[in-house]
Design a protein around this motif. Structure first.
Motif, PDB file in Angstrom:
ATOM      1  N   LYS A   1       2.456  11.544  -8.592  1.00 20.53           N
ATOM      2  CA  LYS A   1       2.908  11.590  -7.106  1.00 20.53           C
ATOM      3  C   LYS A   1       2.847  10.410  -6.299  1.00 20.53           C
ATOM      4  O   LYS A   1       3.409   9.806  -5.579  1.00 20.53           O
ATOM      5  CB  LYS A   1       2.609  12.890  -6.430  1.00 20.53           C
ATOM      6  CG  LYS A   1       3.463  13.205  -5.166  1.00 20.53           C
ATOM      7  CD  LYS A   1       3.065  14.654  -5.008  1.00 20.53           C
ATOM      8  CE  LYS A   1       3.487  15.037  -3.361  1.00 20.53           C
ATOM      9  NZ  LYS A   1       2.864  16.101  -2.829  1.00 20.53           N
TER      10      LYS A   1
ATOM     11  N   ALA B   1       4.565   7.743  -7.570  1.00 23.24           N
ATOM     12  CA  ALA B   1       5.875   7.768  -7.089  1.00 23.24           C
ATOM     13  C   ALA B   1       6.094   7.190  -5.827  1.00 23.24           C
ATOM     14  O   ALA B   1       6.839   6.241  -5.369  1.00 23.24           O
ATOM     15  CB  ALA B   1       6.533   8.981  -7.322  1.00 23.24           C
ATOM     16  N   GLY B   2       5.098   7.492  -4.803  1.00 18.48           N
ATOM     17  CA  GLY B   2       5.166   7.050  -3.548  1.00 18.48           C
ATOM     18  C   GLY B   2       5.137   5.429  -3.582  1.00 18.48           C
ATOM     19  O   GLY B   2       5.690   4.516  -2.958  1.00 18.48           O
TER      20      GLY B   2
ATOM     21  N   ALA C   1       5.455   3.112  -5.943  1.00 18.76           N
ATOM     22  CA  ALA C   1       6.474   2.593  -6.744  1.00 18.76           C
ATOM     23  C   ALA C   1       7.570   2.693  -5.866  1.00 18.76           C
ATOM     24  O   ALA C   1       8.462   1.528  -5.978  1.00 18.76           O
ATOM     25  CB  ALA C   1       6.910   3.363  -7.961  1.00 18.76           C
ATOM     26  N   SER C   2       7.867   3.561  -5.155  1.00 17.27           N
ATOM     27  CA  SER C   2       9.084   3.864  -4.246  1.00 17.27           C
ATOM     28  C   SER C   2       8.874   2.696  -3.250  1.00 17.27           C
ATOM     29  O   SER C   2       9.982   1.703  -3.002  1.00 17.27           O
ATOM     30  CB  SER C   2       9.235   4.995  -3.242  1.00 17.27           C
ATOM     31  OG  SER C   2       9.984   4.902  -2.413  1.00 17.27           O
ATOM     32  N   SER C   3       8.134   2.271  -2.787  1.00 16.51           N
ATOM     33  CA  SER C   3       7.667   1.186  -1.607  1.00 16.51           C
ATOM     34  C   SER C   3       7.732  -0.181  -2.195  1.00 16.51           C
ATOM     35  O   SER C   3       8.249  -1.076  -1.486  1.00 16.51           O
ATOM     36  CB  SER C   3       6.650   1.681  -0.629  1.00 16.51           C
ATOM     37  OG  SER C   3       5.390   1.397  -1.323  1.00 16.51           O
TER      38      SER C   3
ATOM     39  N   PHE D   1       2.011   6.658   5.407  1.00 14.98           N
ATOM     40  CA  PHE D   1       2.623   7.964   5.105  1.00 14.98           C
ATOM     41  C   PHE D   1       2.632   8.300   3.766  1.00 14.98           C
ATOM     42  O   PHE D   1       2.801   9.429   3.018  1.00 14.98           O
ATOM     43  CB  PHE D   1       3.653   8.370   5.971  1.00 14.98           C
ATOM     44  CG  PHE D   1       3.285   8.624   7.243  1.00 14.98           C
ATOM     45  CD1 PHE D   1       3.108   9.818   7.845  1.00 14.98           C
ATOM     46  CD2 PHE D   1       3.202   7.867   8.057  1.00 14.98           C
ATOM     47  CE1 PHE D   1       2.712  10.355   9.009  1.00 14.98           C
ATOM     48  CE2 PHE D   1       2.922   7.827   9.707  1.00 14.98           C
ATOM     49  CZ  PHE D   1       2.753   9.342  10.044  1.00 14.98           C
ATOM     50  N   ALA D   2       2.998   7.023   2.916  1.00 10.48           N
ATOM     51  CA  ALA D   2       3.768   7.377   1.615  1.00 10.48           C
ATOM     52  C   ALA D   2       3.113   6.268   0.502  1.00 10.48           C
ATOM     53  O   ALA D   2       3.743   5.351   0.582  1.00 10.48           O
ATOM     54  CB  ALA D   2       5.244   7.236   1.659  1.00 10.48           C
TER      55      ALA D   2
ATOM     56  N   THR E   1      -0.611   8.340   1.920  1.00 12.82           N
ATOM     57  CA  THR E   1      -1.409   8.150   2.969  1.00 12.82           C
ATOM     58  C   THR E   1      -2.648   7.192   2.636  1.00 12.82           C
ATOM     59  O   THR E   1      -3.311   7.250   1.808  1.00 12.82           O
ATOM     60  CB  THR E   1      -2.060   9.613   3.617  1.00 12.82           C
ATOM     61  OG1 THR E   1      -2.676  10.181   2.340  1.00 12.82           O
ATOM     62  CG2 THR E   1      -1.008  10.314   4.006  1.00 12.82           C
TER      63      THR E   1
ATOM     64  N   ASN F   1      -5.577   9.055   1.255  1.00 10.76           N
ATOM     65  CA  ASN F   1      -5.575   9.744   0.185  1.00 10.76           C
ATOM     66  C   ASN F   1      -6.178   8.424  -0.756  1.00 10.76           C
ATOM     67  O   ASN F   1      -7.064   8.711  -1.734  1.00 10.76           O
ATOM     68  CB  ASN F   1      -4.252   9.838  -0.290  1.00 10.76           C
ATOM     69  CG  ASN F   1      -3.783  10.481  -1.486  1.00 10.76           C
ATOM     70  OD1 ASN F   1      -4.669  10.427  -2.530  1.00 10.76           O
ATOM     71  ND2 ASN F   1      -2.941  11.518  -1.359  1.00 10.76           N
TER      72      ASN F   1
END
Lengths: 353, 144
Positions: A24, A27-28, A30-32, A74-75, A77, A80
């Protein structure tokens, strides 16, 4: 501050955190970063095999705006990232220790991780009068950055000040401020400019350093291409108005209310490379152009000194009319074939896989 | 005198973030169709990232409307919530990742047999197998 023998996967499993969390998190990221989503499982596996990275984060001639921004990632965090994947061994604003004890912690972290630690820097460094204008714990920041750089695996300059000198270096630059890469020339350096920088860029850069063992591919200004390859204009949701020649001419006219393009009000989007047009700030709430103000060009060198924020590009010092026309043309091409373009970016990152 | 007595009328104007479909949704559906063909022909799992595309609210509405809802829905609790549902087209999954603060972190269309976030990782199964045998031993010991 000790050697971390467990892999991140082992360490986190002991805390009851499954590999789904890695997946997860990646994924965040990689998305950004426009990393192909198909690479996410491999990236997650690789991150799970990594060991906790020692990170030393220095604040030099700065305003703390960068860390204010970065702690609002946030994506994924930044908490994290800090709690799970790195060992943040020194950070002025975040650490509990203070005074001599804090400096001791810094020295210990440097000694134990010599040659391996990652240095994050926000703020510029004054060179004038031997750097006396910016001092912590009796040491000028010029001395400090040289000492830290010696044992660093790599340096990440966070914000426009650390990258290019920024506000500190604005005319008349009374302290002789410069960016880090003008002082340190023998280490891998990555610039993450922006005033403030996008938080997702930092989490992305650190994660790819952990997962791939190297800093990501950069442009001619040492900015990670994954975030800085496109201009604001390329990805702007108001682009359709620009293409149709619909502009706002003042901040409260009909055009402004209809959300027309802000080019004539001084928007620097066409010559500014950054990712806020798609990532936005505050967890995707908004970004400057969405709030009705043109882009200031904060991720480009010397943006403070390039004439007025409110003069259209064609009247300013941001480059020749030709350059702007080219930026616009490239934008049109991208708008028409964004899928092709992003595929090409992805191929570059994945080595064509 | 209170704030209400000051005759100021706030006019937010129309929503600046265009809510009309931009054409991007149609291009995306085309891409999904290609991926679905690849997977149907025995190819690997395909993933389309939605988070970094300049999709308008209208585009999202159009996508949701066209893809529809299928037989499966799932929620995963791992570092925050993840929502998964199969669309009306078998093998086309919509995956929404949220972080601990329940803010959207990433959003993907996955084309394949099952979304990767639903699968258990071999390393986790390994750890689980070890823990399980311990649980079994303890249960046996306690019953004597």
């Amino acid at each position: 501050m000790k050697e971390h023998d467990l892999t991140l996967g082992e360490e986190l499993r002991r805390q009851g955190i499954s590999r789904r969390s890695f997946l997860k998190f990646c994924a965040g990221v990689a998305s950004s970063m426009a990393i192909p989503a198909a690479m996410v499982p491999a990236m997650a596996d690789s991150l799970a095999q990594a060991r906790r990275q020692s990170v030393i984060w220095m604040a030099y001639q700065e305003c703390t705006g960068c860390i204010e921004s970065l702690t609002r990632s946030f994506a994924p965090t930044v908490e994290n990232l800090i709690f799970n994947f790195v060992s943040l061994d020194f950070q002025h604003a975040l650490q509990a220790a203070s005074g001599d004890r804090a400096v001791e912690a810094l020295k210990t972290a440097m000694k134990e991780n010599w040659g391996k630690y990652l240095v994050l820097v926000d703020g510029s460094i004054p060179l004038k009068d031997d750097g006396i204008y910016s001092v912590s714990h009796g040491q000028t920041h010029l001395e400090s950055v040289r000492e830290l750089a010696e044992g660093a695996a790599a340096i990440v300059s966070i914000g426009t000040c650390a990258s290019f000198g920024g506000v500190g270096a604005a005319r008349p630059n009374p302290t002789g401020a410069v960016g880090i890469d003008q002082i340190i020339t023998d280490k891998p350096i990555l610039n993450v400019p922006g005033c403030p920088p996008m938080p997702e860029v930092m989490t992305g850069v650190l994660t790819s350093f952990l997962a791939f063992g190297a800093l990501p591919e950069v442009d001619s200004l040492k900015r990670p291409r994954a975030f800085f390859a496109d201009t604001i204009h390329d990805r702007c949701y108001r682009r359709a108005f620009y293409d149709r020649g619909l502009f706002a001419d003042s901040f409260d006219d009909e055009g402004a209310r209809k959300g027309y393009c802000l080019y004539r009000l001084g928007c620097k989007g066409p010559v500014t490379h950054n990712a806020c047009a798609t990532l936005k700030f505050n967890g995707g709430v908004s970004w400057p152009i969405q709030s009705g103000h043109g882009c200031l060009g904060c991720s480009e060198p010397n943006f403070w000194d390039k004439e007025s924020f409110y003069k259209p590009l064609s009247a300013g010092q941001w480059g020749s009319a030709e350059g702007i026309a080219m930026a616009a043309a490239a934008g049109v091409a991208l708008g028409a074939a964004s899928a092709v373009m992003s595929r090409r970016n992805q191929d570059k990152i994945s080595g064509g896989k | 005198m209170s704030l209400k007595d000051i005759p100021v009328h706030f006019d937010p104007g129309p929503e600046p973030d265009g809510s009309a479909p931009t054409g991007m949704a149609l291009a995306l559906l085309q891409e999904v169709a290609d991926h679905l063909r690849t997977v149907a022909d025995g190819g690997e799992r395909q993933i389309v990232e939605l988070g970094n595309l300049p999709l308008s609210d209208g585009d999202f509405r159009l996508l949701e409307e066209k893809l529809g809802r299928g037989e499966v829905e799932a929620t995963i609790s791992a570092s925050g919530r993840t929502e998964v549902f199969e669309t009306a087209y078998t093998g086309v999954w919509w995956v929404k990742y949220f972080n601990e603060g329940d803010h959207p972190a990433a959003q993907q269309l996955e084309i394949g047999t099952v979304p990767m976030i639903l699968e258990a990782h071999p390393d986790d199964i390994q750890a689980s197998a070890e823990n399980f045998s311990r649980l079994f031993d303890e249960t046996v010991r306690n019953s004597h």
